[in-house]
Structures are given as C-alpha cells and as structure tokens.
Design an enzyme around this catalytic site. Structure first.
Site, PDB file in Angstrom:
ATOM      1  N   HIS A  56       0.819  -1.226   0.000  1.00  0.00           N
ATOM      2  CA  HIS A  56       0.000   0.000   0.000  1.00  0.00           C
ATOM      3  C   HIS A  56       0.843   1.262   0.000  1.00  0.00           C
ATOM      4  O   HIS A  56       0.334   2.341  -0.269  1.00  0.00           O
ATOM      5  CB  HIS A  56      -0.925   0.001   1.219  1.00  0.00           C
TER       6      HIS A  56
ATOM      7  N   ASP B 232       3.492   9.558  -0.410  1.00  0.00           N
ATOM      8  CA  ASP B 232       2.292   8.827  -0.017  1.00  0.00           C
ATOM      9  C   ASP B 232       2.043   7.744  -1.057  1.00  0.00           C
ATOM     10  O   ASP B 232       2.160   8.014  -2.255  1.00  0.00           O
ATOM     11  CB  ASP B 232       1.094   9.800   0.033  1.00  0.00           C
TER      12      ASP B 232
END
Ligand code: G6P
Length: 490
Positions: A165, A380
C-alpha cells in the site's frame, strides 16, 4: 498442514476493527481501524465472504474468531514486546520511513528484525489454518513482507497475492536495509505483487535483480533455478492503483443531514470567505508542518487578499509511542499555537486543529464545507483522502490541491498539482485554487469525479484478484519496466 474452510483470506496487520474496551456486560467494544488499507478493503471483504486475519490493535489481546459486519475476523495475538519490536520498531521505525524515502531516519535493530520474522510466521500460520485447499490468500502491506514465502512453504497449494500500500523506494534507498535479500525473497513467495504506481513496481523489479540476483523480464520475476515444474515460478509485479467505495461515499455526502451539517460547519467556523481543509493521520509523510508554514506565509503576505480565511486541519492520532510521531505532534501543536496566537482575534482563529478521528458522515460534511482541499504529502502510496474529497463533491465544486508525490497524482491530473517542498510554487497554487472561476472548478471536478467513480475499489479488487486468478491482465503493459539479470550486489 490441514486446510481451513475459506476460499478467500485477507491477511493484514490490523483487523478492520480495533478492540477499544469492553461494555458494562463484558462484551467487547470495537471501532473501525485507522488508515487507507481498511477503508479500501472492508467493502471488498464484505462482498467476498472471506476470512480476515489480523491484529485487534491492543497488546495481549487474544480471543476467538468472530463475525462482524459481514466479515469473519480472526485475531492474531501480539504481546507488548511484539508491539514494541515488530509493530512500532521494525514496521514503523524501520520499514515505514525507509519506504517513504527516509523523510525520517530509519533505525536498524537486529532484535526488531527477529521479532518481525517471528510475528510474520505467526500471521502465516494463522492464514494457513483458515485457507481451504487451493484458496486465494491476499497479504497486505509492509508489516507482512515475509508472509508470502512463509505461507508458500507451508501451503504450496495456495494462490498468493501481495499488495504494497505504500511506496516502494529506489534501490539506492532500499539497499540500506540490512535484510534486503530476505525481504525480497519473502515477497517473492507470491504469485502476483501489486503496487500503487508503476514507478513502485519498477523499483521493486530492480531490487529483485540487485538484492536477490533474480532475473526479470518485463513485469515478471523468475524464481528458482530449474525448468517449469521444477520449483521454477514466474512472479508478476504490476501497478493496481487502490481506490475507495466512491458510490457509497457520494451517497453519504448527498444525504440531506450531511449537506445541512456542511452548512452548519461553515457557520461554526464564523462564516469565513474561504475554507481550506487538510485531513491526515498525524504522520511526518503527510507534510503537515510544510502546509502550516505555507499557510502562515499566505496570511502574513496577504496573498489571499482581504478574504477571511480558515484552515481546518484534522490530524488523527497515529503511532503515538513512536518517537518521530510524538515529536511531530509537539512541533505541529507549537506551530498551530503560535499561528493562532499571532494572527487570531477574540472569537476568531485562523487554524482549527483537531487531533481526533471522526466518523464518515462528519468527514463528508467537512469535505463539502471546504473550498480547497490540501493534500500536500511529501510521500504517499496513494492517499485516499484525495479520492474521498472528489467522491463527496456531488455539487461539482471545490478544488483539490494535490502533491505530485502522492500516488493519486498519477490518476488525478485535473487537480492542481504541487511540489510541497516548493514553498512559493505551493503558495501560488493555493492562491490560484482560491480564486478559480466556478466554471473552471466545475470542469476540473467533473473530470476528477469521472475518474474516481469509474476506478473504484471494487474495480481495483477485481483487477488484482482477476489477474491473480489468471482472468484479466494488469495495467503494466510491460513497457517502461526494465528487463535484466545478474545485477546482484551484496
Ligand atoms: C497506512 C498503512 C496501513 C496502516 C495505516 C494505519 O495506511 O498503509 O498499513 O494500517 O496506515 O496505520 P496503523 O499503524 O495505525 O495501522
């Protein structure tokens, strides 16, 4: 090893709910766990009727499997020492900062690594016990990089997927890891490895060649030395950008109570001319300090004209026992205090700082109330807040200012893209967003909404699982991903 009864098993560090206490009758009390992983996977799990293996979020929490909200949840126990060494240590003191381009300095401790190996084995065993013969097991994220190989060793009958992720760093950074070969070999226990961006997949393929001496071709890594059927396998690595349940978020934001709450929020803020919003876990990767400094300059320069401006910053508590996080909280709160002290008046303050988590409906109201959403992360994996903001704006209004270092920037090109390290550039982008015409806002938001609604979490899961089960191709195309072999460096 005897097999369990589930055809589909998700293994993640956290269960989708955390145990937060017990009721007066001694019944366990659960709350939704934080973070994008749970936001994305919970709706997928509900539709698959599988088992979810994970930690209940508190030390020494054991207990039997239970059903919650259409999911079968199987808790894995972590002792206080495991939490310190595996979760706070190796996962969030080593791998998290390393994989986010060393924004904070990673620490390397052999006892953290030992705990990581031990706990990964525990997760692999728990997953193996749930999976039926030939089942699909989907392992999630950087806390469990060794699980795929451990699982394959115990249960070669399984189909194993892994999804990362968070970003996968360039080899120059990844190679700092003293256990780089073991980590790559752990992930290569999978049949398919998914990443958020193509660049993450490319970085991973390079690490396979350099750290493990593997041969790659296009998006495939060749594992083992013999020919087909002789322990030789091909592992695919490709990009599958994660998303949200866009339809349900839009529905929630269209609810009349949420719309009314959005108006109320603006009123409670003192009916300002301009509302800027930041929503993050309180994490150093999110660029909250940079954002506050930029906001301070904007106020001091008067760059936003004589508009009365408010910044609402939701910073949900996260990993508070890890020093880099408690230091960050102190710094952020000092900056906010000074900013409000220097620029506020009686009854009015420029920054509304909320160190809390809020339920989905309150978040939807905040998104609707915000003229400009600031997603200015330094690094991110994806950033699902950006996608939630877009899904919530059924009025086709609002402007998204988005960091090019968030995975979402690959898909959300109609946002106002910024480099958050470039203070002047980001200030100019916010000023532009604040004065954008209604027509341009609508045009951009419509295009963003089309993208988010078409590429929702269901499609993400279908594409990953379809590819894992050999039904559809991933969007790697093979191009742009280098091939090579024999680059091993120790
Ligand atoms: C990110 C990670 C997840 C993690 C979440 C919350 O989204 O990718 O794996 O669960 O943050 O962090 P926490 O440490 O509280 O689980």
């Amino acid at each position: 090893m005897p097999s369990g009864q589930y055809d589909f098993v998700v293994v993640a560090n956290r269960l989708p709910v955390d145990k937060v206490g017990t009721t007066d009758d001694g019944e366990p009390l659960y709350e939704t766990s934080p973070g994008g992983l749970v936001t994305a996977l919970a709706p997928v799990m509900r539709s698959q009727h599988g088992a979810w293996v994970g930690w209940a979020g508190a030390p020494d929490e054991s207990g039997d499997a239970f059903d919650s909200d259409g999911m079968h949840l199987v808790p894995v126990e972590l002792s206080g020492q495991d939490v310190e060494d595996y979760y706070e240590g190796m996962s969030n003191g080593t791998l998290w900062p390393l994989f986010h381009d060393v924004i904070a300095a990673p620490e390397y401790h052999r006892h953290w690594w030992d705990a990581y190996v031990r706990v990964n084995r525990r997760f692999a065993e728990a997953a193996a016990a749930q999976a039926d013969s030939g089942a699909t097991v989907w392992v999630q994220d950087y806390q469990l990089l060794l699980v795929p190989a451990m699982l394959r060793e115990q249960r070669p009958d399984l189909r194993i997927g892994f999804f990362n992720h968070i970003p996968f760093p360039g080899y120059e950074i990844f190679s700092q890891l003293p256990w780089r070969r073991q980590v790559i070999e752990g992930v290569l226990g999978s049949d398919l490895v998914g990443f958020q961006r193509r660049s993450d997949a490319t970085n991973f393929l390079r690490a396979c060649r350099r750290a493990a001496g593997a041969t790659t071709r296009g998006s495939s890594v060749h594992v083992g030395h013999g020919g087909e059927g002789d322990g030789h396998r091909a592992v695919r690595a490709a990009a599958f950008p994660i998303s949200i349940d866009a339809r349900s978020f839009e529905e929630l934001a269209s609810d009349s109570a949420v719309v009314a709450r959005a108006a109320e929020v603006r009123k409670e803020l003192g009916d300002p001319d301009l509302v800027l919003l930041g929503v993050d876990r309180l994490d150093y990767t999110k660029g909250i300090r940079h954002r506050l400094s930029i906001f301070k300059e904007l106020i001091e320069d008067g760059a936003l004209g004589d508009k009365q401006v408010v910044l609402v910053q939701v910073a949900s508590p996260s990993r508070e026992r890890v020093k880099a996080y408690s230091d960050l909280r102190d710094e952020v709160e000092l900056i906010v205090g000074r900013l409000n002290g220097d620029h506020g008046t009686v009854g009015w303050q420029p920054v509304h700082y909320l160190h809390q988590s809020f339920p989905r409906n309150e978040m939807a109201a905040l998104y609707l109330a915000a003229d400009v959403m600031l997603v200015t992360a330094l690094r991110d994996g994806m950033n699902l807040v950006a996608k939630e903001y877009v899904a919530a704006r059924h009025d086709d209004d609002g402007v998204l200012v988005l960091s090019e270092f968030a995975g979402a920037a690959d898909e959300l090109a109609q946002a106002v893209l910024v480099n958050p390290h470039d203070i002047d550039g980001t200030k100019a982008a916010i000023t532009r967003a604040a004065s954008m015409s209604r027509e341009e806002r609508r045009r951009r938001m419509r295009a963003l909404r089309r993208r988010v609604k078409e590429h929702d979490v269901e499609r993400w899961a279908q594409e990953f699982l379809g590819s894992l089960q050999g039904r559809v191709g991933a969007r790697d195309g093979g191009s742009g991903i280098e091939s090579g072999s024999g680059e091993r460096e120790r």
